[in-house]
Design a protein around this motif. Structure first.
Motif, short mmCIF file in Angstrom:
data_model
loop_
_atom_site.label_atom_id
_atom_site.label_comp_id
_atom_site.label_asym_id
_atom_site.label_seq_id
_atom_site.Cartn_x
_atom_site.Cartn_y
_atom_site.Cartn_z
N UNK A 124 0.76 -1.11 0.06
CA UNK A 124 -0.22 0.09 -0.15
C UNK A 124 0.79 1.30 0.15
N UNK A 125 0.94 2.06 -1.04
CA UNK A 125 1.67 3.19 -1.11
C UNK A 125 0.59 4.55 -0.68
N UNK A 126 1.22 4.67 0.79
CA UNK A 126 0.34 5.64 1.34
C UNK A 126 0.62 7.19 1.14
N UNK A 127 -0.14 8.21 1.54
CA UNK A 127 0.27 9.74 1.41
C UNK A 127 0.54 10.17 0.09
N UNK A 128 -0.50 9.72 -0.99
CA UNK A 128 0.02 10.25 -2.43
C UNK A 128 -0.49 11.49 -2.62
N UNK A 129 -1.15 12.17 -1.57
CA UNK A 129 -1.60 13.64 -1.71
C UNK A 129 -0.63 14.31 -1.36
N UNK A 130 0.58 14.00 -0.68
CA UNK A 130 1.64 14.84 -0.26
C UNK A 130 2.39 15.59 -1.61
#
Length: 603
Positions: A124-130
């Motif tokens: 799971x690649x998280x924080x793609x909104x950063x």
């Protein structure tokens, strides 16, 4: 019932506990109007204060008729012992990776353990909104990490989900979905059902819980057969010991809590009440045909510290538990559930050697004991050395530092002075990514220095790699300390006059005792100072001589900072109210004699 057992693993701060929050909300564990707050699983006071997970925890949710047992794990290397044992309960792992930082040292450590156990991974690649996030590059880096860790063909073919835990969405592509249901569907599709072999009961105890009402509770996954209420069982322990016991009550996980049941079938996680004298790693087996499972192996500790009773002049003022018996009982109780911890007796009845994974691992234990009302004295942390092929070896760690480019040279200088060697230097957006190999000794006191030199911008992570030959002496603290001359209360008048000597760890009006470390000297060498002297008052007033004192506020030191700060001849007095640094020998004349003796012996 259809069951999936998943562990959520990641480096510290990559968003594991936030993801568990979203899973709990998405599966309607709570009422619509219920105020749950954030980081629901971090329910321990210390975890909430520090913003990290320390103890692994279980929750269970139901989605589309499938029961999903979720295990939230710590992300910090010092609590790796927690992760190693709870992975035994899982059949699949969700590896969470930050879309900007990518795989970090602890990601590698935990993933290696999971792959070795043959668990099915979901990435799971998280924080793609950063801002500055780079999901595609991170995906490639994760694949490379899997390959380097000798993943099987099946494990290399991992599904990937992208999203933002904070904003509550995950999808199998970079397009934003409404919620996290695509991820839950993916867990049901890709994580296999528990492997169940035929035969009589087998269940390994991988975790402990405690209830003041029920006593100690054994938690684990039923690997084979069925466990029932009031069933006679054989408790199989290390060394071939078999104890005949009976299961009193059984619980399975439901939501954030537990539900009482009459039987649990193979594949599900459960909590068993009524067993006595069990340890983590023991096997609950069939009473007539007992067969033991392989004992859980946990990596060795790398650091030790001496824990003693508090023998300062302020002994017994703050704490409830102050004797060596109290201290020993509490430490032995901790070893039952903290697998990476070891406790040994010393020549003195008042002191114990405690072995752990690192400063944070031991610091959390001390902080927990302090809050429970214990008073103790702790010595300087020491790394554990080994004799290999007749040569002295010491633990080495992989150190990763992310820092703005203008501070990179300062970081490299600090680490190389402590016998570190640079392995990787690359640019990630506006940050410089540096990787080093450094002796564990070199990490003591490094974090404080590094934050000072990089204006607090450096992000530093490390994990144990291997034992290597001894690197020789490493420079420690350069400056000496200011030591209180007498027992008494500090005065503003004295501290004001001493300010040009250094800075202080105490404020005016604080009680101090002879031999207590009350400040840092500006130069090498210790100085004994009189901090308790008041101004001699006369009946004359002189203009200007009564100017108000202007004293800089004291420097607040956390427990971990004190542990990194002290030298060989110093120790820390820890009580429920205070943390004080002091000399091991409080009397100045005795200290001088001791130094002369040591110098004579060295010659």
């Amino acid at each position: 019932m259809d069951i999936r057992n998943i562990a959520i693993i990641a480096h510290v701060d990559h968003g594991k506990t936030t993801l568990v929050d979203k899973i709990l909300h998405a599966t309607k564990v709570f009422r619509e109007n219920q105020d749950t707050g954030e980081l629901i699983m971090d329910n321990n006071d210390l975890e909430r204060e520090r913003g990290i997970t320390i103890f692994s925890k279980n929750a269970a949710v139901e989605y589309k008729g499938v029961k999903i047992n979720v295990i939230d794990t710590p992300g910090h290397a010092d609590f790796g012992g927690e992760v190693e044992r709870v992975l035994k309960m899982a059949d699949g792992v969700c590896l969470l990776v930050d879309a900007f930082e990518g795989p970090m040292p602890q990601t590698r450590f935990v993933l290696q353990k999971a792959l070795a156990l043959g668990l099915k991974p979901i990435v799971i690649i998280n924080k793609v909104d950063k801002p500055n996030c780079r999901p595609d590059e991170v995906h490639d880096a994760v694949f490379e990490l899997f390959f380097n860790l000798d993943a099987t063909e099946e494990q290399l073919d991992f599904p990937t989900f992208y999203g933002s835990g904070k904003n509550g969405w995950f999808n199998d592509s970079l397009t934003q979905s409404e919620d996290i249901t695509p991820l839950l569907d993916g867990i049901i599709k890709h994580v296999p059902q528990p492997k169940v072999s035929e035969g009589p009961l087998q269940m390994q105890i991988t975790s402990l819980d405690y209830s003041s009402f029920l006593g100690r509770i054994a938690i684990g996954k039923v690997a084979r057969g069925t466990v029932k209420e009031n069933q006679p069982i054989a408790l199989m322990q290390d060394g071939g010991v078999i104890k005949k016991q009976r299961v009193r009550e059984l619980y399975v996980f439901e939501g954030m809590g537990k539900k009482k049941v009459s039987e649990v079938v193979a594949g599900d996680l459960c909590a068993v009440v009524g067993l006595e004298g069990f340890n983590i790693g023991d096997t609950i087996a069939d009473a007539d045909n007992p067969e033991a499972l392989e004992v859980i192996s946990v990596d060795e500790p790398t650091m030790n510290m001496q824990f003693s009773i508090n023998n300062s002049p302020f002994f017994g003022r703050d704490g409830k538990f102050v004797t060596s018996r109290h201290l020993r009982d509490r430490l032995m109780k901790e070893t039952e559930k903290n697998l990476a911890l070891r406790v040994y007796d010393t020549d003195s009845a008042d002191s114990f050697m405690v072995y752990g994974r690192g400063i944070l691992h031991l610091g959390v234990l001390i902080e927990t004991m302090r809050r429970e009302g214990y008073e103790l004295t702790i010595g300087q942390p020491q790394v554990i050395t080994k004799e290999i092929d007749g040569k002295k070896h010491e633990p080495f760690e992989t150190l990763v530092v992310d820092v703005p480019q203008e501070y990179a040279s300062k970081v490299i200088d600090l680490v190389t002075r402590r016998k570190g060697e640079m392995l990787v230097m690359e640019t990630k957006g506006e940050m410089q990514h540096l990787e080093f190999e450094i002796p564990s000794r070199g990490l003591l006191g490094l974090r404080t220095n590094m934050l000072t030199n990089t204006a607090g911008e450096a992000v530093m992570n490390h994990r144990f790699s291997e034992y290597k030959p001894w690197k020789g002496p490493i420079p420690g603290r350069n400056n000496g300390v200011l030591i209180a001359k007498d027992n008494g209360t500090t005065t503003g008048y004295s501290l004001d006059k001493l300010q040009d000597r250094g800075y202080f760890f105490v404020d005016p009006g604080e009680e101090v005792y002879r031999g207590q470390v009350i400040g840092e000297n500006n130069k090498p060498g210790d100085i004994v100072v009189n901090s308790n002297e008041g101004k001699k008052l006369t009946n004359h007033r002189a203009s200007g001589s009564d100017a108000a004192t202007n004293i800089a506020p004291k420097r607040e030191m956390t427990l971990e900072e004190c542990m990194e700060y002290i030298q060989q001849d110093e120790c820390i007095e820890v009580t429920p109210v205070n943390i004080r640094m002091r000399k091991v020998i409080l009397d100045e004349n005795e200290r001088v004699k001791q130094q002369k003796r040591m110098s004579a012996e060295a010659v």
